[in-house]
Structures are given as C-alpha cells and as structure tokens.
Design an enzyme around this catalytic site. Sequence first.
Site, PDB file in Angstrom:
ATOM      1  CG  ASP A   9      13.783 -51.510  -4.050  1.00 33.35           C
ATOM      2  OD1 ASP A   9      13.711 -50.922  -4.795  1.00 33.35           O
ATOM      3  OD2 ASP A   9      13.254 -51.321  -2.542  1.00 33.35           O
ATOM      4  CG  ASP A 112      13.776 -48.689   0.497  1.00 45.76           C
ATOM      5  OD1 ASP A 112      14.393 -47.480   0.068  1.00 45.76           O
ATOM      6  OD2 ASP A 112      12.752 -48.482   0.182  1.00 45.76           O
ATOM      7  CD  GLU A 113      15.776 -47.939  -4.018  1.00 53.17           C
ATOM      8  OE1 GLU A 113      16.656 -47.941  -5.037  1.00 53.17           O
ATOM      9  OE2 GLU A 113      14.658 -47.287  -4.020  1.00 53.17           O
TER      10      GLU A 113
END
Length: 416
Positions: A9, A112-113
């Site tokens: 993350d 973003d993960e």
Amino acid sequence: MQYTIFHIDVNSAYLSWEATYRLQQQVSCVDLRTIPSIIGGDESKRHGIVLAKSIPAKKYGIKTGESLFSARQKCPSLVIVPPNYKLFMKCSDAMVSIFKEYFPLVERYSVDECFLDYTNMSHHFGSPIQFAHYLKNKIQKELGFTVNIGISSNKLLAKMASDFEKPNKIHTLFPDEIQEKMWSLPVRDLFMVGRATNNKLMKLGIYTIGQLANSDPDLLYAHFKSHGYLIHAYANGTATAIVKPCSPEAKGIGNSTTISFDVTDSRTAKLILLSLTETVCMRLRDSNMIAKMVSISIKSHDFVSLSHQMNLTESTDITSNIYKAACTLFDEAWNKEPIRHLGVRVSSLTSKSYTQLSLFDFDNYEKHTALDESIDKIRLRYGNTSIIRASFLYSGLRPLNGGMPEENYPLMSSLL
DNA sequence: TCTGGGGTCCTAGGACCC
DNA sequence: TCTGGGGTCCTAGGACCC
C-alpha cells in the site's frame, strides 16, 4: 496449503507521488509530505474534496473525502495541490514493474495497492520479512516514495496488516496474531465495515473487531443478511480468495461528472450526457466489448440521486445508439429538479467478436461503426478535442467528459 | 458537508407466469 | 375475484471499496 501473501500500500499515494515529483523536478525544495498538505479538486468546478493528505495534515483531523472548505477550517495554512492523474499512473506502473521482476503473480487491486504471492519463494529470496524490507527499500531508493507492506496467510489479513502503523512500515498479521493485533481495533477498521454498518453494529453494542468476531452469526444475519456472515468471517480472519493472475473482465464501463453549475434545461443536460457517452463508448470500443444495458444517473442540487436503466434490443458499441438510449432514459427519469451531477454507464458486456447483427440493421451498423472508428483514430492521433460534435460549439461545455484510465485495473471486489 | 469519480455486489419489491 | 403460492426476471437503490 499454507500461503504467504503480501499486500503493498503506497503511503498517502497521490500526495507522495506529487511530493516525489516536485523534489525530482526541483519545482520546490519543500517536501509536501513534511508539511500539512493535501491533493484536492477544484472548488470552482464543485470538485472540492480531499483526495489524499499528508501525515501532518492528518494530525489536524483532515480526512480523505471531506470538503476543502472544512479542511481549510481545520488548518488555515493547508497547502492544496491539484491532482495529476497521468503522473499517478506512471508512478503506479513503475512500482508494478518492480514487482514483476520478482513475482509471476501481481494482482493490482487499485492504483496504489497490490497483492503479491510469496508462497514457496523463501528459498530463493529469504524470509518474507527480509524480502519485504528489500522490496520496500528498493521502491524508496529507485522511485522515491514509501510503502507499507502487510504479510499474512491470506489477502484479507495482509491488507489489514498493511493498514497498521504508517508510513514506511512492515507488519505481519498471521492467524495466531489476530487476537493480539486486530481484535482490539474499532470495528470500523475492518475491511467491508463502512459507515452504515458501523452505526448499526454500535447500536447492537459491537464496538471492536473482537466483539464482532465473537458475536452470533445468526444475529448478524438477521440484521445484515449475507453481509453479516461476511464481516463475521473477516473479523475472524477467514478469507479464501487467492491472488489473481490477471485482471478479471470489467462488468461495466461508466463515466460521471459533477457540473460546475446546476443544469435546469434538458438541452444542456443532454449535451453533457453526450460528452459522457463519447468517453464511455471510446473505452467500450477500446476494450473490444459491446453492451446491452445502458443506465444513467442524476444527482440533484440537494444531493438526491436517482438512476434509470434499460436493456437494448441488441448489444452495441455505437455512440449514437447508446446516446439515444441515454436521452430516452433521461426524459423518463428527470423530475425537473436542478441537476448537479450526471452519469452514463454501460453493462451486460460481451465480447465484440461474438456480435450477431440483425439483417435489417447491417448497413446502419457498418456506417456508424466506420464513423466511430474514424473519430477514435483522429482523437488518438491529434488529441481528444481535435474532433468534436458541432453541438458543442459555443456551448461552453466540454465535448468529452470523464476520466479514461490508460490501463484497466482489475477491479475491487469485497471477496478477499 | 461548501460533500469526486471509478467501480462491485446485494436486496427488496414488482411484474409476470404457471 | 370475497383468491394462493412459488419461481424467475428486472429494476432502483444502497452498501462497500479506493
């Protein structure tokens, strides 16, 4: 089978990426991450909400999703920076390429993960924690931003772990650590417990993840239906989904926009629907799919939403056909309330290669398809505004509306 | 809330059929 | 129609995620 799963993350993703970019480009010597700052939309266009916040901004109580007005009240010196989505895509892609150097399986959960499957990789790369440190440091050194990494035996626990203390940290949350590390947390912190569920749980006297884990599943079912079983299982750390090798097919494609003024006439509303339909259909054709279902959504000036949908007699990717449907839906649904927000979405998608054309419509189909294809090509080569519908001239409205992600990400599912 | 935009999934209720 | 029940399909809305 015992899995080892990583969840990566990016810390305050949009903000970190912008901060890194500014330092690298020497736009400024101030690191946005070290001052109260946020990425925020344009208030004059009524897009004024917080998209990402720095840790110093968080200390003022600023939350993602709140209005810029209220954020500025909490911190008058707040630095507000507009989003640069192209930059964000580049940063995301760069991070994923690093993962792909080591992992055959990279599941991109959002911009973003990522989930990575480290199962059976220890004899090559060392213990999971050792390798997670290596990966985290490599990203920081080569790309300039920090990540949190959560490690566990399934995706849910890995994701919960990456959300512990930030930034730039590695945490484990193996099944034997659930009681110690997860059960004392407020129930709202559990994946899939949002605001509404949290409020209902509190009324039932359930405040922590541990209390939820130890409550009666039948009671939860009575109040939450199948969602009750889901959150009960999650509170106990049970989840079965595996790291997916590639993105699942999209179920639908939609674009929507908040208009900078309230729309009170149907002509303007339909122009905006056209601009949205243009981008939806370009994305649809780009993905080689055709759609049978068209839906529109309307949000009025006082934030009341409504939606309306229809099945087409035949699946299509033709802009003018989908636009026609959107207009019909709009006329049926609109109650003449001033409009703040409009959306167009297509679903019931199938692959274009199986298209069956009715004999009657064949000529029409060929003609429209040729037109759409030419327009797509011109826009690809000369830019999206190089060719626009005449109806937009002098209208003051954008001829194309809605973001078009350069890559289709696998989309989020509640099943981890 | 001076409250974005992209998604997925679930469910209640109505229509329709037998 | 002083009437049942069950199955399926569709729709609108609401929950959740980032």
